[in-house]
Design a protein around this motif. Structure first.
Motif, PDB file in Angstrom:
ATOM      1  N   ASP A   1     -17.638  -1.406   0.048  1.00  0.00           N
ATOM      2  CA  ASP A   1     -16.290  -1.135  -0.513  1.00  0.00           C
ATOM      3  C   ASP A   1     -16.393  -1.789  -1.868  1.00  0.00           C
TER       4      ASP A   1
ATOM      5  N   SER B   1       0.890  14.896  -4.228  1.00  0.00           N
ATOM      6  CA  SER B   1      -0.095  15.392  -5.328  1.00  0.00           C
ATOM      7  C   SER B   1       0.518  15.458  -6.829  1.00  0.00           C
TER       8      SER B   1
ATOM      9  N   GLY C   1     -13.362  -2.196  -5.371  1.00  0.00           N
ATOM     10  CA  GLY C   1     -12.226  -2.093  -6.081  1.00  0.00           C
ATOM     11  C   GLY C   1     -11.788  -3.389  -6.779  1.00  0.00           C
TER      12      GLY C   1
ATOM     13  N   TYR D   1       1.608   9.232  -0.178  1.00  0.00           N
ATOM     14  CA  TYR D   1       1.100   9.883  -1.198  1.00  0.00           C
ATOM     15  C   TYR D   1       1.628  11.331  -1.555  1.00  0.00           C
TER      16      TYR D   1
ATOM     17  N   CYS E   1      -6.665  -3.989  -3.712  1.00  0.00           N
ATOM     18  CA  CYS E   1      -6.828  -2.236  -3.936  1.00  0.00           C
ATOM     19  C   CYS E   1      -8.168  -1.848  -3.768  1.00  0.00           C
ATOM     20  N   ASN E   2      -8.530  -1.210  -2.683  1.00  0.00           N
ATOM     21  CA  ASN E   2      -9.805  -0.692  -2.500  1.00  0.00           C
ATOM     22  C   ASN E   2      -9.976   0.780  -2.714  1.00  0.00           C
ATOM     23  N   ALA E   3     -11.478   1.017  -2.932  1.00  0.00           N
ATOM     24  CA  ALA E   3     -11.647   2.205  -3.095  1.00  0.00           C
ATOM     25  C   ALA E   3     -11.449   3.527  -1.900  1.00  0.00           C
TER      26      ALA E   3
ATOM     27  N   THR F   1       1.286   0.174   3.197  1.00  0.00           N
ATOM     28  CA  THR F   1       1.022   1.608   3.301  1.00  0.00           C
ATOM     29  C   THR F   1       1.985   2.371   2.232  1.00  0.00           C
ATOM     30  N   SER F   2       1.224   3.452   1.899  1.00  0.00           N
ATOM     31  CA  SER F   2       1.822   4.242   0.775  1.00  0.00           C
ATOM     32  C   SER F   2       2.117   5.902   1.135  1.00  0.00           C
TER      33      SER F   2
ATOM     34  N   GLU G   1      -8.618   3.535  -0.575  1.00  0.00           N
ATOM     35  CA  GLU G   1      -7.184   3.761  -0.845  1.00  0.00           C
ATOM     36  C   GLU G   1      -6.198   3.195   0.012  1.00  0.00           C
ATOM     37  N   PHE G   2      -6.670   1.753   0.450  1.00  0.00           N
ATOM     38  CA  PHE G   2      -5.850   0.896   1.334  1.00  0.00           C
ATOM     39  C   PHE G   2      -5.439  -0.227   0.203  1.00  0.00           C
ATOM     40  N   MET G   3      -4.456  -0.859   0.513  1.00  0.00           N
ATOM     41  CA  MET G   3      -4.062  -1.982  -0.147  1.00  0.00           C
ATOM     42  C   MET G   3      -3.726  -3.093   0.930  1.00  0.00           C
TER      43      MET G   3
END
Length: 147
Positions: free
Chosen positions: A95, A143, A97, A141, A115-117, A138-139, A119-121
């Motif tokens: 991983d 487009s 980020g 997303y 913040c990692n590749a 959690t986010s 797409e988690f925080m």
């Protein structure tokens, strides 16, 4: 001339070649921008510190990470080792980020945000002389077309 997001992203060009390539790209960005409107001096000394690269050889983030922004990277041959402060979901994985570290570890109130590749925080806080559990942020997303 200000450093743009594309300049920061360029640090990761060729990251499949390992930590040395990221360090080389980072140093190139520094060389190209030193002295331009004192932006790197301002970034490093007045606003926020860009810390050292965190990799397999210096993986412990419990106490030995300085205040500031830290780029990190772990590859298939050197995955994130267990027991070094990383979230359990990241251990034993490749991983990369960024980590933001505020404070001096458990000796004062501190906070780490990853913040990692993938797409988690993740976030954790240190109080009472110990780090708390990692929280997954959690986010939602959407487009760019719907923004």
């Amino acid at each position: 001339m200000a450093i743009a997001a594309k300049d920061i992203a360029s640090i990761f060009t060729g990251m499949d070649l390992g930590a040395e390539k990221i360090a080389e790209n980072f140093n190139k960005l520094l060389e190209e921008n030193i002295g331009q409107d004192n932006q790197l001096d301002t970034l490093n000394n007045k606003a926020v510190k860009i810390g050292n690269f965190i990799g397999y050889e210096n993986a412990n983030i419990n106490e030995n990470v300085s205040w500031g922004f830290h780029c990190f990277g772990f590859w298939d041959d050197h995955k994130i080792p267990a027991g070094n402060g990383w979230p359990k979901q990241m251990e034993n994985n490749a991983d990369w980020g960024w980590m933001i570290n505020m404070g001096k570890g458990t000796s004062e109130v501190s906070m780490q945000l990853i913040c990692n590749a993938a797409e988690f925080m993740f976030m954790r806080v240190a109080t009472g002389n110990k780090w708390g559990d990692w929280t997954i942020i959690t986010s939602h997303y959407q487009s760019a077309q719907n923004a």
